[in-house]
Design a protein around this motif. Structure first.
Motif, mmCIF file in Angstrom:
data_model
loop_
_atom_site.group_PDB
_atom_site.id
_atom_site.type_symbol
_atom_site.label_atom_id
_atom_site.label_comp_id
_atom_site.label_asym_id
_atom_site.label_seq_id
_atom_site.Cartn_x
_atom_site.Cartn_y
_atom_site.Cartn_z
ATOM 1 N N ASP A 252 -14.649 0.552 13.880
ATOM 2 C CA ASP A 252 -15.398 0.980 12.762
ATOM 3 C C ASP A 252 -15.770 2.469 12.928
ATOM 4 O OD1 ASP A 252 -17.264 1.344 10.446
ATOM 5 O OD2 ASP A 252 -18.554 -0.671 11.510
ATOM 6 N N VAL A 253 -15.710 3.050 11.801
ATOM 7 C CA VAL A 253 -15.832 4.636 11.821
ATOM 8 C C VAL A 253 -17.296 4.946 11.971
ATOM 9 C CG1 VAL A 253 -15.866 4.896 9.459
ATOM 10 C CG2 VAL A 253 -14.934 6.797 10.575
ATOM 11 N N TYR A 254 -18.395 3.989 11.616
ATOM 12 C CA TYR A 254 -19.679 4.124 11.584
ATOM 13 C C TYR A 254 -20.120 4.279 13.127
ATOM 14 C CZ TYR A 254 -19.624 3.215 6.701
ATOM 15 O OH TYR A 254 -19.462 3.361 5.201
ATOM 16 N N CYS B 48 -9.982 5.601 10.029
ATOM 17 C CA CYS B 48 -9.355 5.012 8.613
ATOM 18 C C CYS B 48 -8.160 5.016 8.479
ATOM 19 C CB CYS B 48 -10.125 5.346 7.477
ATOM 20 S SG CYS B 48 -12.044 5.378 7.566
ATOM 21 N N THR B 49 -7.287 4.816 9.533
ATOM 22 C CA THR B 49 -5.779 5.130 9.546
ATOM 23 C C THR B 49 -4.971 4.256 8.577
ATOM 24 O OG1 THR B 49 -4.204 5.660 11.155
ATOM 25 C CG2 THR B 49 -5.280 3.546 11.501
ATOM 26 N N GLY B 50 -5.446 3.191 8.181
ATOM 27 C CA GLY B 50 -4.636 2.334 7.372
ATOM 28 C C GLY B 50 -3.332 1.837 7.794
ATOM 29 N N ARG C 135 -0.612 15.020 3.240
ATOM 30 C CA ARG C 135 -1.036 14.587 4.559
ATOM 31 C C ARG C 135 -0.465 16.141 5.438
ATOM 32 N NH1 ARG C 135 0.940 9.672 3.064
ATOM 33 N NH2 ARG C 135 -1.004 8.030 2.606
ATOM 34 N N ALA D 116 -8.168 10.554 6.018
ATOM 35 C CA ALA D 116 -7.214 10.762 4.738
ATOM 36 C C ALA D 116 -7.701 9.826 3.779
ATOM 37 C CB ALA D 116 -5.764 10.739 4.961
ATOM 38 N N PHE D 117 -7.846 9.946 2.645
ATOM 39 C CA PHE D 117 -8.028 9.121 1.337
ATOM 40 C C PHE D 117 -9.047 8.050 1.828
ATOM 41 C CE2 PHE D 117 -3.509 10.470 1.519
ATOM 42 C CZ PHE D 117 -3.819 11.348 0.380
ATOM 43 N N TYR E 151 0.653 -1.300 -0.022
ATOM 44 C CA TYR E 151 -0.096 0.148 -0.049
ATOM 45 C C TYR E 151 0.896 1.300 0.033
ATOM 46 C CZ TYR E 151 -3.424 3.658 1.337
ATOM 47 O OH TYR E 151 -3.971 4.928 1.597
ATOM 48 N N ASP F 30 -9.061 1.465 12.428
ATOM 49 C CA ASP F 30 -9.554 1.148 11.065
ATOM 50 C C ASP F 30 -9.927 -0.253 11.310
ATOM 51 O OD1 ASP F 30 -7.881 1.932 8.095
ATOM 52 O OD2 ASP F 30 -8.829 -0.217 8.136
ATOM 53 N N VAL F 31 -10.923 -0.818 10.463
ATOM 54 C CA VAL F 31 -11.442 -1.998 10.285
ATOM 55 C C VAL F 31 -10.549 -3.199 9.899
ATOM 56 C CG1 VAL F 31 -13.970 -1.589 10.107
ATOM 57 C CG2 VAL F 31 -12.588 -1.552 8.122
ATOM 58 N N CYS F 32 -9.360 -2.924 9.212
ATOM 59 C CA CYS F 32 -8.760 -3.690 8.629
ATOM 60 C C CYS F 32 -7.467 -4.024 9.230
ATOM 61 C CB CYS F 32 -8.426 -3.322 7.150
ATOM 62 S SG CYS F 32 -7.340 -4.543 6.141
HETATM 63 C C1 LIG Z 1 -7.167 4.349 1.276
HETATM 64 S S1 LIG Z 1 -7.025 3.885 2.863
HETATM 65 C C2 LIG Z 1 -6.408 5.265 3.839
HETATM 66 C C3 LIG Z 1 -5.359 5.104 4.620
HETATM 67 C C4 LIG Z 1 -4.708 6.179 5.348
HETATM 68 N N1 LIG Z 1 -5.630 7.243 6.029
HETATM 69 C C5 LIG Z 1 -3.750 6.998 4.471
HETATM 70 O O1 LIG Z 1 -3.474 8.196 4.634
HETATM 71 O O2 LIG Z 1 -3.361 6.530 3.689
HETATM 72 C C6 LIG Z 1 -8.691 3.513 3.380
HETATM 73 C C7 LIG Z 1 -8.495 2.822 4.717
HETATM 74 O O3 LIG Z 1 -10.144 3.196 5.394
HETATM 75 C C8 LIG Z 1 -10.502 1.799 5.980
HETATM 76 N N2 LIG Z 1 -11.827 1.489 6.063
HETATM 77 C C9 LIG Z 1 -12.819 1.338 5.225
HETATM 78 N N3 LIG Z 1 -13.911 1.371 5.847
HETATM 79 C C10 LIG Z 1 -13.744 1.536 7.126
HETATM 80 C C11 LIG Z 1 -14.562 1.887 8.449
HETATM 81 N N4 LIG Z 1 -16.148 1.355 8.065
HETATM 82 N N5 LIG Z 1 -14.127 2.022 9.521
HETATM 83 C C12 LIG Z 1 -12.715 2.071 9.640
HETATM 84 N N6 LIG Z 1 -11.911 2.046 8.614
HETATM 85 C C13 LIG Z 1 -12.356 1.815 7.233
HETATM 86 C C14 LIG Z 1 -9.675 0.858 5.222
HETATM 87 O O4 LIG Z 1 -9.607 -0.479 5.887
HETATM 88 C C15 LIG Z 1 -8.489 1.241 4.778
HETATM 89 O O5 LIG Z 1 -7.428 1.119 5.603
#
Ligand SMILES: C[S@@+](CC[C@H](N)C(=O)[O-])C[C@H]1O[C@@H](n2cnc3c(N)ncnc32)[C@H](O)[C@@H]1O
Length: 226
Positions: free
Chosen positions: A100-102, A54-56, A36, A117-118, A20, A75-77
């Motif tokens: 989960d952000v929801y 969604c910190t990734g 960023r 972000a993103f 990634y 993040d969920v992943c």
């Molecule tokens: C494109 S990445 C962005 C990562 C990071 N913020 C960055 O700046 O590179 C999107 C992230 O959103 C997370 N995501 C998607 N749906 C989500 C949710 N419902 N709750 C938390 N994280 C979520 C994904 O798992 C993924 O890691």
């Protein structure tokens, strides 16, 4: 039970998590880092509690923690968070939580700022995301959203070609998941306009929203005040 859109998102990010950061830097020609940094510069205070949604792989969370903020990244992943955890130097005021952000697992008014972000393009219920973001923010707190958007008209033909041909081809070769990078192109081209996002934020009870286009509109920063 059939997979939900959230299951699909999780497995897509799990499959591209090892490559990634590298692909992000290549595809944005290194601009992802400077975008960023715009979030950091837009923060109207020093120190304080920040929630990075969604910190990734934690790039933004790490940047903010290195500047003295106390950061919680969610993040969920889990495989994306595993990449993030590998990068944290000991003693950094930063923790990563699978959430989960929801449905943020934090009390009302817990953070001075929330960043994201993103990720907006991957979230199918933005009203709920903006409600939750607003709920966990302290009074007068700020929410900063950064995402890839459609640029100014003159750049669009090149931008479209780049997204629809180049990115899926190289992304597929390097990550082994061409579909994820075709999805990236689709999610940018079919995303809300900058003004629609602003209007959704205002609907979500934010008092004031500023739109800042970056790099001729290839990316946009929305700054929303509670
Ligand atoms: C494109 S990445 C962005 C990562 C990071 N913020 C960055 O700046 O590179 C999107 C992230 O959103 C997370 N995501 C998607 N749906 C989500 C949710 N419902 N709750 C938390 N994280 C979520 C994904 O798992 C993924 O890691």
């Amino acid at each position: 039970m059939p997979p939900t859109p959230l299951d699909d998102i999780k497995s897509m990010f799990a499959s591209i998590s090892p490559t990634y950061d590298r692909l992000n830097a290549w595809f944005s020609l290194g601009l992802d880092r400077s975008w960023r940094q715009e979030i950091r510069k837009a923060l109207p205070f020093r120190g304080g509690e920040i929630l990075d949604c969604c910190t990734g792989t934690g790039e933004l969370a790490l940047l903010l923690a290195s500047k003295g903020y106390h950061v919680t990244g969610i993040d969920v992943c889990e495989p994306m968070l595993a990449q993030a955890r590998k990068k944290v130097p000991q003693g950094t005021p930063l923790e990563f939580v699978e959430a989960d952000v929801y449905k943020l697992p934090f009390p009302d008014r817990s953070f001075h700022a929330v960043t994201n972000a993103f990720s907006l393009r991957n979230l199918f219920n933005l009203r709920q995301v903006f409600r939750e973001t607003h709920r966990v923010l302290a009074p007068s707190g700020v929410a900063l959203f950064l995402d890839l958007t459609r640029p100014k008209r003159w750049l669009r033909p090149f931008h479209q070609l780049y997204l629809q041909r180049f990115i899926p081809f190289i992304g597929g070769l390097v990550s082994g998941n061409r579909k994820a990078y075709a999805y990236l192109a689709h999610s940018i081209l079919s995303f809300h306009s900058k003004e629609e996002i602003r209007d959704l934020l205002l609907e979500g009870s934010f008092r004031h929203v500023e739109i800042r286009p970056l790099s001729s509109g290839i990316a946009t920063l929305w700054m929303a005040v509670k």
